[in-house]
Design an enzyme around this catalytic site. Structure first.
Site, PDB file in Angstrom:
ATOM      1  CD  GLU A  23      72.531  -2.361  53.708  1.00 13.62           C
ATOM      2  OE1 GLU A  23      72.572  -2.718  54.877  1.00 13.62           O
ATOM      3  OE2 GLU A  23      73.051  -2.769  52.711  1.00 13.62           O
ATOM      4  CE  LYS A 157      78.812  -7.213  52.556  1.00 14.70           C
ATOM      5  NZ  LYS A 157      77.498  -7.437  51.679  1.00 14.70           N
TER       6      LYS A 157
END
Length: 302
Positions: A23, A157
């Site tokens: 990414e 996360k």
């Protein structure tokens, strides 16, 4: 839309040589300059050292790219006006001729369209805390439910609602396995405190699951390989817990909502851990990139 696949990446795909998608959001929005470009180059070089070809994904002037050359990578790292693009933003960016860095969902979609099967990232998005009030859930999850790609990540996360995210992945039919562990990693932390049902111990085992996905020909969902950051490189759990609690309180006090929540919390963690959270983040990404390259090699039989 014309998908721009670099000559190197196209040749590798056609020759069934291992390729790893990367990414670009971490380059444009996740790290300060000039460290972002240095890390971008390092991650691509790590892929090459493991015998695979890196395919960093981004949108430039309305053209989605899978695989960037030196100048394009520099533009993503240093250019002004580089937007942050999820998969829902892609048609808008293409039509507007915009440039942007791709998040997990956009990277996974474009990589899959190009024929790249393995993708390395830091941590997935997921269900946000207080979901029952905000209904805030990352677009990553639904996209992975309908995209046949293997994502090597360090879990989700830790600022998110981890058990709710795991439940949501189960509901959506996204396969999740711990790599060398029966615990789900927590991005900055080796262990989020939650188990996983399946453990894979080698790149060959991961590749076997990928082949089984194709043989079964079921829903075209992803495989999430949750690779924990090494314990010696994780963020100190006590420090993490204390600073995250403060960050969530600050977020509420400042009335931060929507898409602004994640960058606010991540920035708070970096500032209040004296950069230790960023170091743990990068350690996780490096490990994921190395593993993804090995998985890609096992998948292609190299």
């Amino acid at each position: 839309m014309t998908l721009m696949v670099s000559e190197e990446v196209r040749a590798a795909i056609d020759a069934r040589h291992p390729v790893v998608a990367l990414e670009s959001t971490i380059i444009a929005h996740g790290l300060p300059r000039p460290r972002n470009l240095l890390v971008a180059r390092e991650l691509e070089e790590t892929v090459r050292q493991e015998g695979a070809i890196p395919a960093t994904v981004a949108v430039l002037d309305g053209h989605p790219h899978v695989g960037l050359d030196k100048e394009q990578l520099e533009r993503v790292a240093n250019g002004d006006g580089i937007r942050k693009l999820g998969h829902r933003d892609l048609p808008l960016a293409v039509a507007a001729g915009a440039s942007g860095a791709t998040t997990v969902s956009a990277t996974a979609l474009l990589a899959a369209l190009a024929g790249v099967r393995v993708f390395a990232t830091g941590g997935l998005g997921g269900v946000h805390r207080e979901w029952t009030v905000t209904q805030d859930e990352s677009a990553d999850l639904a996209l992975l439910a309908r995209t046949r790609i293997t994502v090597v990540c360090a879990g989700v996360k830790s600022i998110l609602d981890v058990p709710a995210t795991l439940q949501r992945l189960e509901t959506l039919g996204v396969a999740v396995a711990g790599y060398g562990t029966d615990r789900f990693p927590g991005f900055y932390l080796s262990d989020s405190g939650h188990p996983v049902d399946w453990t894979l111990d080698t790149p060959e085992q991961v590749a076997a699951v990928m082949r089984a996905q194709d043989t079964l020909d079921g829903p075209r969902s992803a495989l999430v390989v949750a690779n924990p950051v090494p314990e010696e490189e994780q963020l100190d759990p006590a420090l993490h817990g204390r600073v995250l609690a403060d960050a969530l309180h600050a977020c509420e006090e400042e009335r931060v909502t929507g898409q602004a929540v994640t960058p606010f919390l991540l920035d708070y963690l970096v500032r209040h851990t004296d950069g230790a959270s960023l170091s743990a983040n990068l350690a996780a990404v490096r490990g994921n990139v190395r593993l993804a390259a090995r998985v890609a090699a096992a998948w292609t039989g190299v």
